[in-house]
Design an enzyme around this catalytic site. Structure first.
Site: not given
Ligand code: PHB
Ligand code: APR
Length: 394
Positions: A75, A205, A297, A301, A389
């Site tokens: 990614h 997000y 989450p 991280k 990130y």
């Molecule tokens: C996930 O794919 O479960 C995931 C991805 C990004 C995040 C948290 C969880 O910030």
């Protein structure tokens, strides 16, 4: 009493304990892992799945990177949605091609378990809540536990506390010797895993007036989605239909039209917490991963921080044995905490920016939108968010 001896006893066979075991073994250092649950139970836990390059490099070094490279998804970007509009944030172009890899934590754990099995390394599973730590303020610590009704003892030089947030290691430290820093958020995440093509091909997000949502994936046929929910909500009150209806309202309208829904194969609610215990070393016992710190989450991280700790700890123990130097173990806590607090700050900031907070509804929403607008239009702000990130150095 059955007595065993080793150099390092590792409590907990989650990703931290398993990866530490692989790194110590590679350097010729003996260890035994003791785990509360069965191996199948450990593998049934669904967790995040975004790996920093430092983490994939470490997994490669440990000899468990093959499937990750074959099946993991590279990614180069993530995305933000606010005020109904989609904004792609390119990470790689701002940081010389550095990128993230989407590969489920469950798969990392499976690869580490298979590696252990192939090498014939000892893991004592299913010891329940019987583990007790002894004498870790000396150079001769011991761990006792009961396995299948038999009392057992392992003598070691070091104990690695890789037993997660609810583990026994941090709880064994006398109250006056440890300081805990904690923030609990007034909401949770309801997560759904489904065998459907992901609506976005990059982690996305969303900030909306109804609350946060996250679109992630495990493959091009398996989606992982989350929505912000109330802290006291019960998963039983979220039918699949109710989840999809709400999720659709938290992504951009074009995506909502093309979203493919389907039955959930996993659905659960998790609270959000920031937590750090200081220090991370107590004599001959070291905390690593979730045993020492939790991040919310947002930003993914958690596993990357755990990998960072284990990297530093393995090097410190190797230095102790190979160079007869205590410098690494003496610096372990301070070295880790600096990186941990950086990630804590980022995860807290990103959580605060993206979620709906009950106490600041109207004003708070406007301020978040203003900050997001600034962020996607400022090259220096974009450089900063993508740098964080990607993860600050291990
Ligand atoms: C996930 O794919 O479960 C995931 C991805 C990004 C995040 C948290 C969880 O910030
Ligand atoms: N005795 C033995 N084992 C224990 C005990 C105990 N008293 N208490 C807990 N454990 C085990 C748990 O059953 C679990 O398998 O320790 C393990 C800890 O694993 P995790 O909770 O997964 O923690 P860690 O290995 O540090 O993983 C890092 O990164 O993405 C985040 O939270 C996510 O789990 C992830 C973490």
């Amino acid at each position: 009493m059955k007595t065993l001896s080793t150099q390092v006893v590792i409590v907990g066979a989650g990703p931290s304990g398993l990866l530490l075991g692989a790194l110590l073994h590679k350097a010729g250092i003996d260890h035994i892992i003791v785990e509360r649950q069965s191996g199948d139970y450990v593998l049934s836990r669904i967790r995040a799945g975004v790996l920093e390059q430092g983490t994939t490099d470490l997994l490669d070094y440990a000899g468990v990177g093959k499937r990750l490279h074959a099946e993991g998804l590279r990614h180069d970007a993530f995305a933000l949605i606010f005020k109904g509009a989609f904004h792609r944030i390119d990470i790689a172009k701002r940081h010389n091609g550095r990128h993230m890899t989407v590969y489920g934590q469950t798969e990392v754990t499976r690869d580490l378990m298979d590696h252990r099995m192939q090498l014939g390394l000892e893991t004592v599973y299913s010891v329940g809540d019987t583990v007790v730590l002894h004498d870790f303020d000396s150079e001769h610590p011991r761990v006792t536990f009961t396995k299948d009704g038999e009392a057992c003892e392992i003598k070691a030089r070091f104990i690695a506390g890789c037993d997660g947030y609810h583990g026994v290691c941090r709880a064994s430290v006398p109250a006056g010797s440890i300081q805990n820093f904690e923030k609990v958020y007034p909401f949770g995440w309801l997560g759904v895993l489904s065998e459907t093509p992901p609506v976005y091909h990059e982690v996305t997000y969303s900030n909306t007036e109804r609350g946060f949502a996250l679109s992630s994936l495990r493959s091009m046929t398996r989606s992982r989605y989350y929505i912000q929910c109330g802290i006291d909500e019960k998963v039983e009150s979220w039918s699949d239909d109710r989840f999809w209806d709400e999720f659709k309202k938290r992504i951009d309208p074009d995506a909502a039209k093309r979203l493919v829904t389907g039955p959930s194969i996993e659905k659960s609610i998790a609270p959000l917490r920031s937590f750090v215990a200081e220090p991370m070393r107590f004599g001959s016992m070291f905390l690593a991963g979730d045993a020492a710190h939790i991040v919310p989450p947002t930003g993914a991280k958690g596993l990357n921080l755990a990998a960072g700790d284990v990297n530093v700890l393995s090097k410190a123990i190797i230095e102790y044995y190979q160079e007869q130097s205590k410098a690494g173990i003496d610096h372990y806590s301070a070295r880790c905490l600096r990186r941990v607090w950086n990630a804590e700050r980022f995860s807290w900031w990103f959580t605060s920016l993206m979620h709906k907070f009950p106490d600041t509804e109207g004003f708070g929403q406007k301020i978040q939108e203003a900050e997001l607008d600034y962020l996607v239009n400022s090259e220096s702000a974009l450089h900063s968010i993508t740098e964080n990130y990607l993860g600050l150095a291990h």
